[in-house]
Scaffold this motif. Structure first.
Motif, PDB file in Angstrom:
ATOM      1  N   LEU A 276      59.219 -36.061 -24.942  1.00  0.00           N
ATOM      2  CA  LEU A 276      58.065 -36.504 -25.733  1.00  0.00           C
ATOM      3  C   LEU A 276      56.780 -35.748 -25.387  1.00  0.00           C
ATOM      4  O   LEU A 276      55.734 -35.990 -25.969  1.00  0.00           O
ATOM      5  CB  LEU A 276      57.879 -38.013 -25.595  1.00  0.00           C
ATOM      6  N   LEU A 277      56.870 -34.799 -24.427  1.00  0.00           N
ATOM      7  CA  LEU A 277      55.734 -33.891 -24.210  1.00  0.00           C
ATOM      8  C   LEU A 277      55.661 -32.900 -25.375  1.00  0.00           C
ATOM      9  O   LEU A 277      54.613 -32.363 -25.677  1.00  0.00           O
ATOM     10  CB  LEU A 277      55.923 -33.099 -22.910  1.00  0.00           C
ATOM     11  N   ASP A 278      56.821 -32.680 -25.994  1.00  0.00           N
ATOM     12  CA  ASP A 278      56.878 -31.744 -27.120  1.00  0.00           C
ATOM     13  C   ASP A 278      57.950 -32.231 -28.106  1.00  0.00           C
ATOM     14  O   ASP A 278      59.016 -31.628 -28.230  1.00  0.00           O
ATOM     15  CB  ASP A 278      57.221 -30.338 -26.583  1.00  0.00           C
ATOM     16  N   PRO A 279      57.668 -33.356 -28.781  1.00  0.00           N
ATOM     17  CA  PRO A 279      58.710 -33.913 -29.658  1.00  0.00           C
ATOM     18  C   PRO A 279      58.993 -33.025 -30.863  1.00  0.00           C
ATOM     19  O   PRO A 279      58.130 -32.236 -31.266  1.00  0.00           O
ATOM     20  CB  PRO A 279      58.099 -35.256 -30.096  1.00  0.00           C
ATOM     21  N   PRO A 280      60.186 -33.143 -31.439  1.00  0.00           N
ATOM     22  CA  PRO A 280      60.516 -32.314 -32.612  1.00  0.00           C
ATOM     23  C   PRO A 280      59.556 -32.602 -33.772  1.00  0.00           C
ATOM     24  O   PRO A 280      59.089 -33.716 -33.932  1.00  0.00           O
ATOM     25  CB  PRO A 280      61.928 -32.776 -32.984  1.00  0.00           C
ATOM     26  N   GLN A 281      59.293 -31.554 -34.558  1.00  0.00           N
ATOM     27  CA  GLN A 281      58.480 -31.727 -35.779  1.00  0.00           C
ATOM     28  C   GLN A 281      59.256 -32.568 -36.776  1.00  0.00           C
ATOM     29  O   GLN A 281      60.476 -32.636 -36.718  1.00  0.00           O
ATOM     30  CB  GLN A 281      58.224 -30.350 -36.425  1.00  0.00           C
ATOM     31  N   ALA A 292      70.702 -34.078 -41.384  1.00  0.00           N
ATOM     32  CA  ALA A 292      69.382 -33.425 -41.429  1.00  0.00           C
ATOM     33  C   ALA A 292      69.340 -32.274 -42.441  1.00  0.00           C
ATOM     34  O   ALA A 292      70.297 -31.504 -42.572  1.00  0.00           O
ATOM     35  CB  ALA A 292      69.017 -32.931 -40.042  1.00  0.00           C
ATOM     36  N   ARG A 293      68.226 -32.191 -43.163  1.00  0.00           N
ATOM     37  CA  ARG A 293      67.978 -31.100 -44.122  1.00  0.00           C
ATOM     38  C   ARG A 293      66.628 -30.465 -43.772  1.00  0.00           C
ATOM     39  O   ARG A 293      65.908 -30.976 -42.918  1.00  0.00           O
ATOM     40  CB  ARG A 293      67.894 -31.656 -45.560  1.00  0.00           C
ATOM     41  N   ASP A 294      66.269 -29.404 -44.498  1.00  0.00           N
ATOM     42  CA  ASP A 294      64.994 -28.725 -44.213  1.00  0.00           C
ATOM     43  C   ASP A 294      63.812 -29.697 -44.252  1.00  0.00           C
ATOM     44  O   ASP A 294      62.903 -29.620 -43.428  1.00  0.00           O
ATOM     45  CB  ASP A 294      64.742 -27.615 -45.242  1.00  0.00           C
ATOM     46  N   LEU A 295      63.853 -30.597 -45.225  1.00  0.00           N
ATOM     47  CA  LEU A 295      62.732 -31.539 -45.361  1.00  0.00           C
ATOM     48  C   LEU A 295      62.552 -32.385 -44.091  1.00  0.00           C
ATOM     49  O   LEU A 295      61.426 -32.702 -43.697  1.00  0.00           O
ATOM     50  CB  LEU A 295      62.968 -32.477 -46.569  1.00  0.00           C
ATOM     51  N   CYS A 296      63.664 -32.717 -43.425  1.00  0.00           N
ATOM     52  CA  CYS A 296      63.598 -33.558 -42.220  1.00  0.00           C
ATOM     53  C   CYS A 296      62.838 -32.852 -41.101  1.00  0.00           C
ATOM     54  O   CYS A 296      62.219 -33.492 -40.256  1.00  0.00           O
ATOM     55  CB  CYS A 296      65.002 -33.919 -41.734  1.00  0.00           C
ATOM     56  N   ILE A 297      62.911 -31.519 -41.096  1.00  0.00           N
ATOM     57  CA  ILE A 297      62.226 -30.747 -40.050  1.00  0.00           C
ATOM     58  C   ILE A 297      60.733 -30.622 -40.390  1.00  0.00           C
ATOM     59  O   ILE A 297      59.891 -30.562 -39.514  1.00  0.00           O
ATOM     60  CB  ILE A 297      62.885 -29.349 -39.921  1.00  0.00           C
ATOM     61  N   LYS A 298      60.439 -30.647 -41.686  1.00  0.00           N
ATOM     62  CA  LYS A 298      59.048 -30.439 -42.115  1.00  0.00           C
ATOM     63  C   LYS A 298      58.277 -31.738 -42.198  1.00  0.00           C
ATOM     64  O   LYS A 298      57.091 -31.799 -41.896  1.00  0.00           O
ATOM     65  CB  LYS A 298      59.034 -29.799 -43.515  1.00  0.00           C
ATOM     66  N   GLU A 299      58.922 -32.798 -42.648  1.00  0.00           N
ATOM     67  CA  GLU A 299      58.164 -34.013 -42.980  1.00  0.00           C
ATOM     68  C   GLU A 299      58.700 -35.235 -42.239  1.00  0.00           C
ATOM     69  O   GLU A 299      59.896 -35.517 -42.281  1.00  0.00           O
ATOM     70  CB  GLU A 299      58.275 -34.238 -44.500  1.00  0.00           C
ATOM     71  N   ASP A 300      57.785 -35.923 -41.575  1.00  0.00           N
ATOM     72  CA  ASP A 300      58.146 -37.148 -40.846  1.00  0.00           C
ATOM     73  C   ASP A 300      58.342 -38.283 -41.863  1.00  0.00           C
ATOM     74  O   ASP A 300      57.429 -38.571 -42.623  1.00  0.00           O
ATOM     75  CB  ASP A 300      56.984 -37.473 -39.886  1.00  0.00           C
TER      76      ASP A 300
END
Ligand code: SF4
Length: 335
Positions: A276-281, A292-300
């Motif tokens: 949690l010092l550097d959580p995933p985007q 997971a899809r591209d959107l999952c990496i871009k948008e919370d």
């Protein structure tokens, strides 16, 4: 409404950076309800509890949000007000009953000290009498109040900790992993006791645990956290039958069941929780999620209602992404 938390953000600010332990946490607990706060170790559930009591260990800090208890914002109370508030309004049963009591003081002295500090009108004799009554309430022999903690078994120590939490007649009780290190039969007794106290005394109960089966036995509602955020919340019955979030689906599918055939393996969630010092985007669960899809990496994903009173934070649940293998229900994790 008993407790209402809005956009709570708690960080542990360290030289290495900020550990974003709790972010965007919003939930409400009705008066008299019994709610389970569930998740893996390090997901932020105990941090939420310590923030409610304003007892965050250093360097933990509330960075934003509100914690309303019966309309008053605990997050902005001054130190004197919070000292009065703690134990009389909200009390906590701490993790590790084995070590939570002072070994060189009689149990009665430890309990009456808390009572006398918070109620100046109470005499020492009245405090002792009240301790005896509370011992009876939790199923202990009142003649044992003058014993030392080492004379108690693990289950008795945990009951004594519950007595201590009830000493100032709180309206809200937080129990943080109250059955850790207890054997299974004593665990069941402690959970029954907490449920009975909640029902009989009208105390609102927030149970913190990593064990979903404990929640199923004790609580009406559940909040599931992952990596500092709420991923799913709703009635226990509904979430156990029809979880929406892939993490919740994995958790529920991993509970052993006597209905499952013997050769059927339990589901497990691959990978480990993020730093949690550097959580995933984006969605914090995406490195472990098979959907997971591209959107999952871009948008919370935001926490949205999927049925009355049932919310999930996942792009599949909102329909922003699609996967033919996904549907609400615990079987998905077993596919
Ligand atoms: Fe998985 Fe994407 Fe849903 Fe996150 S938002 S749980 S990564 S499908």
């Amino acid at each position: 409404m008993s407790l209402k938390i809005e956009d709570l953000k708690v960080y542990y600010c360290m030289r290495r950076g900020d550990c974003r332990a709790v972010e965007d946490v919003t939930f409400e607990i009705e008066k008299g309800d019994a709610v389970g706060l569930v998740g893996e170790s390090g997901c932020g559930k105990s941090t939420v509890a310590f923030a409610i009591l304003r007892m965050l260990p250093s360097p933990g800090e509330i960075m934003g949000g509100h914690i309303y208890f019966e309309g008053e914002d605990i997050a902005t109370m001054d130190d004197d007000a919070i000292r009065e508030f703690r134990w009389t309004q909200i009390a906590m049963v701490f993790q590790g009953a084995m070590n939570a009591l002072n070994p060189i003081l009689r149990v009665s002295d430890q309990i009456t000290e808390a009572m006398l500090k918070h109620n100046r009108e109470l005499s020492k004799d009245e405090a002792i009498e009240k301790t005896r009554e509370l011992f009876k309430l939790v199923g202990m022999d009142p003649d044992r109040i003058n014993h030392y903690p080492f004379e108690f078994s693990g289950g008795m120590k945990q009951r004594a900790m519950i007595v201590m939490a009830l000493a100032c007649d709180p309206k809200f009780l937080i129990a943080d992993e109250p059955t850790t290190a207890l054997d299974v039969t004593v665990q069941a007794q402690i959970m029954q006791l907490l449920r009975r106290l909640s029902d009989e005394l009208g105390i609102t109960l927030m149970l913190i645990t990593h064990d979903l089966s404990v929640v199923a036995e004790t609580c009406r509602n559940v909040i599931i956290m992952y990596a500092g955020k709420i991923v799913e919340t709703g009635a226990v019955v509904e979430i156990f039958q029809k979880p929406w979030h892939p993490y919740a689906q994995g958790l529920i599918a991993s509970i052993p069941s006597i209905e499952r055939s013997r050769d059927q393996t339990l589901a497990s969630i691959p990978g480990s929780p993020p730093n949690l010092l550097d959580p995933p985007q984006g969605c914090r669960f995406h490195p472990r999620c098979k959907f997971a899809r591209d959107l999952c990496i871009k948008e919370d994903p935001v926490l949205l209602e999927v049925s009355p009173g049932h919310k999930a934070a996942c792009h599949l649940a909102t329909g922003k992404i699609k996967d033919s293998k996904w549907r609400p229900g615990k079987e998905v994790a077993l596919l």
